[in-house]
Scaffold this motif. Structure first.
Motif, short mmCIF file in Angstrom:
data_model
loop_
_atom_site.label_atom_id
_atom_site.label_comp_id
_atom_site.label_asym_id
_atom_site.label_seq_id
_atom_site.Cartn_x
_atom_site.Cartn_y
_atom_site.Cartn_z
N UNK B 3 -73.21 54.51 -65.95
CA UNK B 3 -71.75 54.02 -66.21
C UNK B 3 -71.44 53.11 -64.89
N UNK B 26 -68.68 46.89 -71.59
CA UNK B 26 -67.41 47.82 -72.29
C UNK B 26 -66.20 47.18 -71.94
N UNK B 29 -63.88 49.34 -75.86
CA UNK B 29 -64.61 50.40 -76.36
C UNK B 29 -64.30 50.84 -77.93
N UNK B 33 -67.90 52.35 -78.26
CA UNK B 33 -67.97 53.89 -78.12
C UNK B 33 -68.14 54.40 -79.68
N UNK B 34 -67.41 53.89 -80.87
CA UNK B 34 -67.53 54.42 -81.87
C UNK B 34 -69.13 54.25 -82.31
N UNK B 36 -71.78 54.16 -80.29
CA UNK B 36 -72.50 54.95 -79.47
C UNK B 36 -72.55 56.16 -79.82
N UNK B 48 -68.51 48.45 -67.58
CA UNK B 48 -66.80 48.27 -67.77
C UNK B 48 -66.38 47.36 -67.04
N UNK B 50 -62.97 46.37 -67.17
CA UNK B 50 -61.68 46.67 -67.02
C UNK B 50 -61.20 46.88 -65.62
N UNK B 51 -61.81 47.23 -64.60
CA UNK B 51 -61.50 47.17 -63.39
C UNK B 51 -61.62 45.77 -62.55
N UNK B 104 -56.11 49.24 -76.15
CA UNK B 104 -57.58 49.17 -75.82
C UNK B 104 -58.22 47.98 -75.99
#
Ligand code: FAD
Ligand code: FES
Ligand code: FES
Lengths: 157, 287
Positions: B3, B26, B29, B33-34, B36, B48, B50-51, B104
């Motif tokens: 990650x 990502x 998600x 994530x669903x 995965x 990811x 989002x940061x 999200x």
């Protein structure tokens, strides 16, 4: 690979070990020991796993545990101050808004998120805000009444 | 699985380009994530985004409105400038899932997931939106309709990601609208959907129009014949009938228990009419 995640849960600094592909739901339940978050579906459909992440309501089954590094997480365990129940919790009991109870933590968190943004929601607004939470027992009406009663009481307080 | 949560776009591109094996961006998600957890995909690396602060910015300029790729659809619904300029795009984005999902899910994820029934896609096509793509070779722009190439497939190359969605400047007397048909009012997948974006002049004549449909083909489609039926006319019965006919004719839907071919074809026309009506009223059109 196991990683260490440092975060804030219900006001406390918490560190937990977590696999990269582990969901926040699993990490909260199995690593942190907060069993209030429930798994109903694991696919974002039922809302039983709802938590508030940095002020936003989310399904913890669709968040990776590692995403919450440095964030704040609120779960149902943080609702009561330890001595007294939160108004939402007492109103749910008063209005018999739960039977088996598996959906309840999710509904409480969704209702909390709603009332924070909208202290005086209409019935329709409540039903839309809770549309991501499924309940197989109550038929929803009692839940809606409990949220309305909470909103009324909190507005007076 | 590894990650990664890079803080800048160049770092994200570097991670995507250099990753060995299966690598996925990502965003919210709510699809990734669903898939995965369902065992449909097993990523080796997840990046990811989002940061990355820039990816959360909604910016208005002379060139229009740019929406960062990690902006949640819920955040779009709270942005008054965006809502006023592009009510159809925002209502489409806000139809995705529950409040939990809204907190999200992103439009970029909706586009890149490339589902034929993705709600924001027809609205973005009707809006004439572009995606800003960044990759190892720099930046490029693509009309949104060119991003998905079929169910679950996009034209993104290794190392590339969508960093923003760009909406053109909103003209005067111009508006958009999006409608979908679902058996339930919430938490359901579109059986058919329609988006219309139009501009009218002082005499209520339509001078510009874009029409798009969702869930009636392998990807969301633009319907030039319906646009032609609108342009140069006011919005009367005859115009609406021509729009409905053109939209029904453009459908190549699947046949399943949620809607037969016949049903989807018919409803596409009806929804397109209603979306045209809604856009027209929002643009200030009077019969
Ligand atoms: C309960 C539930 C209800 C839903 N209801 C709807 C609905 O009503 N309508 C609808 O259209 N969809 C619905 N969805 C599907 C999903 O929420 C949307 O498609 C959403 O917009 C996906 O966005 P995301 O940010 O969560 O994407 P993610 O899951 O993060 O990503 C989706 C895919 O796009 C890729 N990706 C994401 N961002 C980028 C980027 N910037 N650049 C390159 N690739 C990228 C990812 O790698 C992944 O393959 C629902 C999902 C759930 C769980
Ligand atoms: S367990 Fe997360 S939504 Fe059902
Ligand atoms: S009380 Fe049993 S599912 Fe809601």
């Amino acid at each position: 690979m196991t990683n260490l995640v440092n975060t804030n849960i219900n006001g406390d600094a918490v560190g937990f070990a977590c696999e990269a592909d582990e969901t926040l739901l699993d990490a909260l339940r199995n690593r942190v020991g907060l069993k209030g978050v429930k798994e109903g579906c694991g696919t974002g459909d039922c809302g039983a796993c709802s938590v508030i992440l940095d002020g936003t309501l989310v399904c913890s089954c669709l968040v990776l545990g590692m995403e919450v590094e440095g964030r704040t997480v609120e779960t149902v365990e943080g609702l009561s101050n330890g001595a007294e129940l939160h108004t939402l919790q007492s109103k749910f009991i008063e209005h018999a808004a739960l039977q088996c109870g598996i959906c309840t933590p999710g509904f409480l968190m969704a209702a909390k998120a709603l009332l924070k943004n909208n202290p005086d929601p209409s019935e329709e607004e409540i039903r839309y805000a809770l549309a991501g939470n499924l309940c197989r027992c109550t038929g929803y009406d009692k839940i809606v009444r409990a949220v309305q009663a909470t909103a009324a009481e909190l507005r007076e307080a | 699985m590894r990650y990664e949560a890079p803080l800048t776009t160049p770092e994200a591109v570097e991670l995507l380009a250099s990753a060995k094996g299966r690598v996925h961006v990502l965003a919210g998600g709510t699809d990734l994530i669903v898939r995965m957890k369902g065992g449909f995909i097993e990523p080796d690396v997840v990046v990811d985004i989002k940061r990355i602060k820039d990816m959360h910015v909604i910016r208005k300029s002379a060139a229009g409105i740019s929406i960062g790729a990690a902006t949640s659809c819920g955040a779009m619904g709270k942005h008054s400038v965006l809502k006023k300029a592009w009510p159809g795009v925002v209502e489409a984005a806000n139809l995705i899932g529950s409040d939990q999902v809204q907190g999200r899910c992103t439009m970029a994820g909706n586009l890149c997931n490339a589902s034929p029934a993705a709600d924001s896609v027809p609205a973005l096509i009707a809006a004439g939106a572009q995606v800003l793509i960044v990759g190892p070779r720099g930046e490029r722009r693509l009309p949104v309709e060119k991003l998905a190439t079929g169910p679950g497939k996009t034209s993104l190359k290794k190392g590339e990601l969508v960093t923003a969605i760009e909406l053109p400047p909103r003209k005067v007397r111009s508006a958009d609208a999006y409608l979908r048909f679902t058996p339930r009012t919430e938490m359901d997948i579109a059986v058919v959907s329609a988006a219309v974006n139009l501009t009218i002049d002082r005499k209520n004549v339509i001078t510009d129009a874009r029409v798009a449909l969702g869930a009636v083909a392998i990807k969301a489609i633009r319907v030039p014949a319906a646009e032609k039926a609108l342009i140069g006319n006011t919005l009367n019965e005859e115009t609406l009938a021509a729009v409905a006919k053109a939209c029904s004719a453009a459908c190549k839907p699947i046949d399943d228990k949620r809607g037969t071919v016949e049903y989807r074809t018919r409803v596409a026309g009806v929804l397109a009419k209603r979306a045209a009506q809604a856009a027209w009223t929002r643009a200030g059109g009077k019969a």
